[in-house]
Motif scaffolding. Structure first.
Motif, mmCIF file in Angstrom:
data_model
loop_
_atom_site.group_PDB
_atom_site.id
_atom_site.type_symbol
_atom_site.label_atom_id
_atom_site.label_comp_id
_atom_site.label_asym_id
_atom_site.label_seq_id
_atom_site.Cartn_x
_atom_site.Cartn_y
_atom_site.Cartn_z
ATOM 1 N N ALA A 17 -0.946 9.129 2.546
ATOM 2 C CA ALA A 17 -1.554 8.078 3.365
ATOM 3 C C ALA A 17 -2.781 8.589 4.108
ATOM 4 O O ALA A 17 -3.715 7.823 4.363
ATOM 5 C CB ALA A 17 -0.529 7.520 4.346
ATOM 6 N N ARG A 18 -2.799 9.871 4.432
ATOM 7 C CA ARG A 18 -3.914 10.415 5.212
ATOM 8 C C ARG A 18 -5.111 10.830 4.361
ATOM 9 O O ARG A 18 -6.159 11.188 4.899
ATOM 10 C CB ARG A 18 -3.440 11.592 6.050
ATOM 11 C CG ARG A 18 -2.510 11.125 7.143
ATOM 12 C CD ARG A 18 -2.187 12.218 8.102
ATOM 13 N NE ARG A 18 -1.334 11.681 9.152
ATOM 14 C CZ ARG A 18 -1.009 12.332 10.220
ATOM 15 N NH1 ARG A 18 -1.446 13.545 10.402
ATOM 16 N NH2 ARG A 18 -0.227 11.787 11.107
ATOM 17 N N SER A 19 -4.947 10.791 3.046
ATOM 18 C CA SER A 19 -6.078 11.123 2.172
ATOM 19 C C SER A 19 -7.112 10.007 2.237
ATOM 20 O O SER A 19 -6.849 8.904 2.733
ATOM 21 C CB SER A 19 -5.585 11.281 0.735
ATOM 22 O OG SER A 19 -5.170 10.017 0.219
ATOM 23 N N VAL A 59 -6.634 4.590 -6.462
ATOM 24 C CA VAL A 59 -5.390 5.367 -6.416
ATOM 25 C C VAL A 59 -4.845 5.566 -7.831
ATOM 26 O O VAL A 59 -4.372 6.641 -8.183
ATOM 27 C CB VAL A 59 -4.352 4.677 -5.503
ATOM 28 C CG1 VAL A 59 -2.961 5.272 -5.679
ATOM 29 C CG2 VAL A 59 -4.795 4.763 -4.041
ATOM 30 N N ALA A 60 -4.932 4.514 -8.651
ATOM 31 C CA ALA A 60 -4.394 4.572 -10.019
ATOM 32 C C ALA A 60 -5.328 5.282 -10.997
ATOM 33 O O ALA A 60 -4.931 5.581 -12.123
ATOM 34 C CB ALA A 60 -4.102 3.156 -10.518
ATOM 35 N N ALA A 78 3.071 5.994 -2.894
ATOM 36 C CA ALA A 78 4.235 6.765 -3.329
ATOM 37 C C ALA A 78 4.293 6.861 -4.851
ATOM 38 O O ALA A 78 4.571 7.937 -5.404
ATOM 39 C CB ALA A 78 5.518 6.132 -2.791
ATOM 40 N N GLU A 79 4.025 5.761 -5.544
ATOM 41 C CA GLU A 79 4.074 5.743 -7.006
ATOM 42 C C GLU A 79 3.101 6.754 -7.616
ATOM 43 O O GLU A 79 3.400 7.388 -8.622
ATOM 44 C CB GLU A 79 3.761 4.336 -7.521
ATOM 45 C CG GLU A 79 3.641 4.218 -9.016
ATOM 46 C CD GLU A 79 4.953 4.417 -9.770
ATOM 47 O OE1 GLU A 79 4.898 4.722 -10.972
ATOM 48 O OE2 GLU A 79 6.042 4.258 -9.166
ATOM 49 N N ALA A 106 0.837 -1.207 0.000
ATOM 50 C CA ALA A 106 0.000 0.000 0.000
ATOM 51 C C ALA A 106 0.869 1.254 0.000
ATOM 52 O O ALA A 106 0.632 2.184 -0.778
ATOM 53 C CB ALA A 106 -0.940 -0.013 1.211
ATOM 54 N N LYS A 107 1.876 1.275 0.844
ATOM 55 C CA LYS A 107 2.777 2.437 0.927
ATOM 56 C C LYS A 107 3.460 2.693 -0.414
ATOM 57 O O LYS A 107 3.544 3.843 -0.869
ATOM 58 C CB LYS A 107 3.819 2.198 2.018
ATOM 59 C CG LYS A 107 4.753 3.352 2.216
ATOM 60 C CD LYS A 107 5.745 3.069 3.343
ATOM 61 C CE LYS A 107 6.695 4.234 3.524
ATOM 62 N NZ LYS A 107 7.656 3.969 4.602
#
Length: 170
Positions: A45-47, A110-111, A39-40, A34-35
């Motif tokens: 992380a807090r979003s 995320v992507a 980053a990619e 996940a991390k």
């Protein structure tokens, strides 16, 4: 009985989960994935997306541990993965899809850089690369996931494909 060829192929897939290469799958492998994805894609992380991804990673870990961690040590060895999880999941790939769905949904979110509910094939390949898939294989796999040819990879396309990859020997 499970064939040794089947077990060999599935065992090779163990490395996909063992993100840090320490010989077993644990919670840190899922949170590390996940991390790395955050980053990619430049997501914090807090979003909301970051929190959903970490939550999905934890749910995925809990589901995997529940079916594979036979000795309760909070680690899944290669043997536990092959002889435990895979045998149970092969009989019910839909269960595996449901275990993976929260993480896959959040990873696609995320992507999904344009907010249309799907990741481009290029961004899906980036996700696979972050998870340890070699670039050429990641590009080909992402393109194959785009079953409707729209240049995007949706949850409806990726979840069943993910389950098949880990539960079908071919």
């Amino acid at each position: 009985m499970v064939s040794s060829e089947y077990e060999r192929r599935i065992a090779a897939r163990f490395a996909t989960f063992d993100q840090d290469g320490n010989g077993y799958i644990d919670r840190e492998d899922f949170s590390g994935a996940a991390k790395a994805l955050l980053a990619e894609f430049g997501t914090t992380a807090r979003s909301d997306k970051g929190q959903a991804l970490y939550g999905g990673a934890e749910a995925f870990w809990q589901g995997m541990a529940g079916i594979a961690d036979r000795d309760g040590d909070q680690r899944i060895t290669r043997e536990e993965f092959v002889t435990g999880a895979v045998k149970r999941l092969r009989d019910n790939p839909d269960r595996f899809a449901e275990i993976a769905r929260p993480f896959l949904h959040a990873a696609l979110d995320v992507a999904d850089t344009d907010g249309d509910g799907a990741a481009t094939v290029t961004d899906a390949a980036r996700v696979l690369q972050v998870l340890g898939v070699p670039e050429n294989i990641a590009r080909a796999a992402a393109a194959a996931l785009d079953t409707d040819g729209d240049g995007k990879v949706s949850e409806a396309e990726i979840v069943p494909a993910f389950a098949r990859y880990f539960t079908v020997p071919e």
